[in-house]
Design an enzyme around this catalytic site. Structure first.
Site, PDB file in Angstrom:
ATOM      1  N   LEU A   1     -11.909 -18.952   3.274  1.00 31.66           N
ATOM      2  CA  LEU A   1     -10.472 -18.678   3.212  1.00 31.66           C
ATOM      3  C   LEU A   1     -10.268 -17.182   2.920  1.00 31.66           C
ATOM      4  O   LEU A   1     -11.231 -16.487   2.613  1.00 31.66           O
ATOM      5  CB  LEU A   1      -9.837 -19.569   2.136  1.00 31.66           C
ATOM      6  CG  LEU A   1     -10.030 -21.077   2.394  1.00 31.66           C
ATOM      7  CD1 LEU A   1      -9.560 -21.900   1.204  1.00 31.66           C
ATOM      8  CD2 LEU A   1      -9.314 -21.509   3.669  1.00 31.66           C
ATOM      9  N   PRO A   2      -9.036 -16.680   3.042  1.00 32.63           N
ATOM     10  CA  PRO A   2      -8.852 -15.227   2.901  1.00 32.63           C
ATOM     11  C   PRO A   2      -9.309 -14.685   1.547  1.00 32.63           C
ATOM     12  O   PRO A   2     -10.033 -13.696   1.486  1.00 32.63           O
ATOM     13  CB  PRO A   2      -7.342 -15.047   3.099  1.00 32.63           C
ATOM     14  CG  PRO A   2      -6.917 -16.220   3.912  1.00 32.63           C
ATOM     15  CD  PRO A   2      -7.795 -17.353   3.470  1.00 32.63           C
TER      16      PRO A   2
ATOM     17  N   LYS B   1     -20.648  -8.337  -2.078  1.00 30.04           N
ATOM     18  CA  LYS B   1     -19.816  -8.271  -0.861  1.00 30.04           C
ATOM     19  C   LYS B   1     -18.695  -7.255  -1.033  1.00 30.04           C
ATOM     20  O   LYS B   1     -18.411  -6.456  -0.130  1.00 30.04           O
ATOM     21  CB  LYS B   1     -19.238  -9.661  -0.570  1.00 30.04           C
ATOM     22  CG  LYS B   1     -18.291  -9.715   0.607  1.00 30.04           C
ATOM     23  CD  LYS B   1     -18.995  -9.426   1.917  1.00 30.04           C
ATOM     24  CE  LYS B   1     -17.998  -9.280   3.055  1.00 30.04           C
ATOM     25  NZ  LYS B   1     -18.646  -8.895   4.309  1.00 30.04           N
TER      26      LYS B   1
ATOM     27  N   LYS C   1      -8.152  -6.139   0.505  1.00 28.67           N
ATOM     28  CA  LYS C   1      -8.473  -7.038  -0.619  1.00 28.67           C
ATOM     29  C   LYS C   1      -9.885  -6.764  -1.157  1.00 28.67           C
ATOM     30  O   LYS C   1     -10.094  -6.698  -2.374  1.00 28.67           O
ATOM     31  CB  LYS C   1      -8.326  -8.482  -0.105  1.00 28.67           C
ATOM     32  CG  LYS C   1      -8.855  -9.591  -0.951  1.00 28.67           C
ATOM     33  CD  LYS C   1     -10.196 -10.150  -0.496  1.00 28.67           C
ATOM     34  CE  LYS C   1     -10.331 -10.503   0.951  1.00 28.67           C
ATOM     35  NZ  LYS C   1     -11.608 -11.042   1.357  1.00 28.67           N
TER      36      LYS C   1
HETATM   37  P1  NDP Z   1      -8.604 -15.268   8.996  1.00 30.60           P
HETATM   38  O1  NDP Z   1      -7.397 -14.602   8.476  1.00 30.60           O
HETATM   39  O2  NDP Z   1      -8.948 -15.154  10.434  1.00 30.60           O
HETATM   40  O3  NDP Z   1      -8.546 -16.851   8.670  1.00 30.60           O
HETATM   41  C1  NDP Z   1      -8.164 -17.292   7.407  1.00 30.60           C
HETATM   42  C2  NDP Z   1      -8.338 -18.792   7.298  1.00 30.60           C
HETATM   43  O4  NDP Z   1      -7.821 -19.199   6.025  1.00 30.60           O
HETATM   44  C3  NDP Z   1      -7.565 -19.583   8.349  1.00 30.60           C
HETATM   45  O5  NDP Z   1      -8.255 -20.772   8.607  1.00 30.60           O
HETATM   46  C4  NDP Z   1      -6.245 -19.857   7.631  1.00 30.60           C
HETATM   47  O6  NDP Z   1      -5.555 -20.996   8.110  1.00 30.60           O
HETATM   48  C5  NDP Z   1      -6.751 -20.129   6.233  1.00 30.60           C
HETATM   49  N1  NDP Z   1      -5.708 -19.938   5.242  1.00 30.60           N
HETATM   50  C6  NDP Z   1      -4.948 -18.847   5.029  1.00 30.60           C
HETATM   51  N2  NDP Z   1      -4.105 -19.035   4.003  1.00 30.60           N
HETATM   52  C7  NDP Z   1      -4.310 -20.316   3.554  1.00 30.60           C
HETATM   53  C8  NDP Z   1      -3.751 -21.098   2.524  1.00 30.60           C
HETATM   54  N3  NDP Z   1      -2.793 -20.628   1.715  1.00 30.60           N
HETATM   55  N4  NDP Z   1      -4.223 -22.353   2.352  1.00 30.60           N
HETATM   56  C9  NDP Z   1      -5.191 -22.835   3.155  1.00 30.60           C
HETATM   57  N5  NDP Z   1      -5.767 -22.155   4.156  1.00 30.60           N
HETATM   58  C10 NDP Z   1      -5.343 -20.884   4.347  1.00 30.60           C
HETATM   59  O7  NDP Z   1      -9.807 -14.756   8.075  1.00 30.60           O
HETATM   60  P2  NDP Z   1     -11.361 -14.626   8.457  1.00 30.60           P
HETATM   61  O8  NDP Z   1     -11.847 -15.898   9.035  1.00 30.60           O
HETATM   62  O9  NDP Z   1     -11.563 -13.353   9.174  1.00 30.60           O
HETATM   63  O10 NDP Z   1     -11.972 -14.405   6.986  1.00 30.60           O
HETATM   64  C11 NDP Z   1     -12.249 -15.468   6.085  1.00 30.60           C
HETATM   65  C12 NDP Z   1     -13.026 -14.884   4.914  1.00 30.60           C
HETATM   66  O11 NDP Z   1     -14.259 -14.317   5.407  1.00 30.60           O
HETATM   67  C13 NDP Z   1     -12.279 -13.730   4.204  1.00 30.60           C
HETATM   68  O12 NDP Z   1     -12.527 -13.771   2.839  1.00 30.60           O
HETATM   69  C14 NDP Z   1     -12.883 -12.481   4.835  1.00 30.60           C
HETATM   70  O13 NDP Z   1     -12.772 -11.352   3.970  1.00 30.60           O
HETATM   71  C15 NDP Z   1     -14.323 -12.930   5.058  1.00 30.60           C
HETATM   72  N6  NDP Z   1     -15.055 -12.220   6.117  1.00 30.60           N
HETATM   73  C16 NDP Z   1     -14.509 -12.031   7.376  1.00 30.60           C
HETATM   74  C17 NDP Z   1     -15.228 -11.350   8.348  1.00 30.60           C
HETATM   75  C18 NDP Z   1     -14.703 -11.105   9.743  1.00 30.60           C
HETATM   76  O14 NDP Z   1     -15.357 -10.384  10.515  1.00 30.60           O
HETATM   77  N7  NDP Z   1     -13.566 -11.692  10.139  1.00 30.60           N
HETATM   78  C19 NDP Z   1     -16.563 -10.790   8.054  1.00 30.60           C
HETATM   79  C20 NDP Z   1     -17.068 -11.119   6.738  1.00 30.60           C
HETATM   80  C21 NDP Z   1     -16.327 -11.779   5.809  1.00 30.60           C
HETATM   81  P3  NDP Z   1      -4.493 -20.886   9.299  1.00 30.60           P
HETATM   82  O15 NDP Z   1      -5.276 -21.101  10.552  1.00 30.60           O
HETATM   83  O16 NDP Z   1      -3.531 -21.969   8.998  1.00 30.60           O
HETATM   84  O17 NDP Z   1      -3.872 -19.519   9.228  1.00 30.60           O
END
Ligand code: NDP
Length: 308
Positions: A66-67, A172, A241
């Site tokens: 999650l974020p 991280k 963040k």
């Molecule tokens: P995204 O913003 O693409 O996706 C976020 C996910 O969290 C979605 O499934 C979203 O659901 C869900 N979400 C958001 N808010 C809520 C909430 N209030 N309750 C429940 N679910 C929620 O993020 P990423 O996939 O890119 O990143 C996820 C994590 O991985 C983060 O911590 C990021 O820092 C880390 N990360 C990301 C990388 C990247 O290259 N993208 C690389 C390394 C780490 P919905 O579909 O409904 O919006």
């Protein structure tokens, strides 16, 4: 078959979970926006759960991606929350890039229910997630990390035990703060060279064979800035963040950290200016705007340089 639940099918969560949608795992998925979970399940072996509790029901290992740690705390809570569904003896593996203090509080809360916790954020980006070559940095008890390994090895090729709960999230955050420093400093340097009349593509040839090189100069600038492609793979909001977590950690540890604090401010401002959906590399647009220059190869930039 290991019974696994995966919550959070975002930009990186979905390709990670895809490595679990096969005959080695009994996979349940949950996503806040259910259409994404339905689309995911349609392309592989996974059940869609209506709530976090339903996803966790019967799972030996629950993965969250999650974020921030705030959303992890949110999905744990309530009648339909994870905690209501997780059985005693289960394990929560948090792949969110979260913050160490919240993770330690979460681990303590879960321990009261006989549920173990491992923080396991990843690096390697969306392409690493697709290829299954992520680096996974783990914090927690060695026995819990050993239990998590079959899941982590499905999407990771390097699994590193960093220390107790929160240590993975700490590493991280600092790693991503370094990314932010490199990205911003390369942006300022290349904007300066471009305005001084040097083609940034030529400058990068030199820098990438010299001591100033970084992942930003070697990969991000050529592929995303000079090309003007700016693909959206990792949101600027998430890097903001991460840098804020690193800056808070430095303050809490009483480490004088002017560079980290300034970088946190710069990325907070860039995030607010560029919006929630901007990619992290789009922070460079803020440097370009302030400098009045586009960091593009000479042929693209037109008359912007003064001539070498
Ligand atoms: P995204 O913003 O693409 O996706 C976020 C996910 O969290 C979605 O499934 C979203 O659901 C869900 N979400 C958001 N808010 C809520 C909430 N209030 N309750 C429940 N679910 C929620 O993020 P990423 O996939 O890119 O990143 C996820 C994590 O991985 C983060 O911590 C990021 O820092 C880390 N990360 C990301 C990388 C990247 O290259 N993208 C690389 C390394 C780490 P919905 O579909 O409904 O919006």
């Amino acid at each position: 078959m290991l019974r696994v639940a995966f919550l959070g099918l975002g930009a990186i969560g979905a390709p990670m979970a895809r490595h679990l949608a096969n005959d080695r795992f009994d996979l349940a998925v949950w996503n806040r926006t259910s259409e994404k979970a339905l689309a995911f399940a349609g392309s592989g072996r996974a059940r869609v759960a209506a709530t976090p509790a339903e996803a966790a029901d019967g799972a030996e290992i629950v993965v969250t991606c999650l974020p921030t740690s705030r959303e992890v705390v949110e999905v744990l809570a309530g009648d339909q929350g994870l905690l209501a569904g997780m059985a005693r003896g289960a394990l929560l593996v948090d792949c969110t890039s979260g913050d160490p203090p919240t993770s330690r509080r979460t681990a303590a809360r879960l321990a009261e229910h006989d549920v173990s916790f491992v923080d396991a954020p990843v690096s390697g980006g969306v392409s690493g997630a697709e290829k299954g070559t992520l680096t996974v940095m783990c914090g927690g008890d060695p026995a819990a990390i050993a239990r998590a390994r079959p899941v982590l090895e499905a999407f990771g090729s390097r699994i590193v035990h960093c220390g107790g709960v929160g240590a993975g999230h700490a590493v991280k955050a600092v790693n991503n703060a370094l990314l932010a420093v490199h990205l911003w400093s390369a942006g300022e340097g290349l904007a300066t060279l471009t305005k001084a009349g040097v083609d940034p593509a030529v400058a990068l040839q030199v820098i990438n064979a010299s001591s100033g090189r970084s992942n930003s100069s070697m990969n991000l600038f050529p592929e995303r800035v000079l090309s003007r492609a700016f693909p959206r793979t990792f949101r600027l909001a998430l890097l903001d963040k991460d840098v804020a977590i690193a800056a808070d950690m430095a303050r809490a540890e009483r480490v004088p950290s002017p560079l980290l604090q300034l970088t946190a401010e710069l990325f907070r401002a860039a995030h607010h200016a560029q919006g929630e959906e901007a990619d992290h590399v789009e922070a460079v647009r803020e440097i370009e705007r302030a400098a009045g220059v586009e960091i593009a190869p000479r042929a693209r930039a037109g008359d912007e340089g003064r001539g070498a």
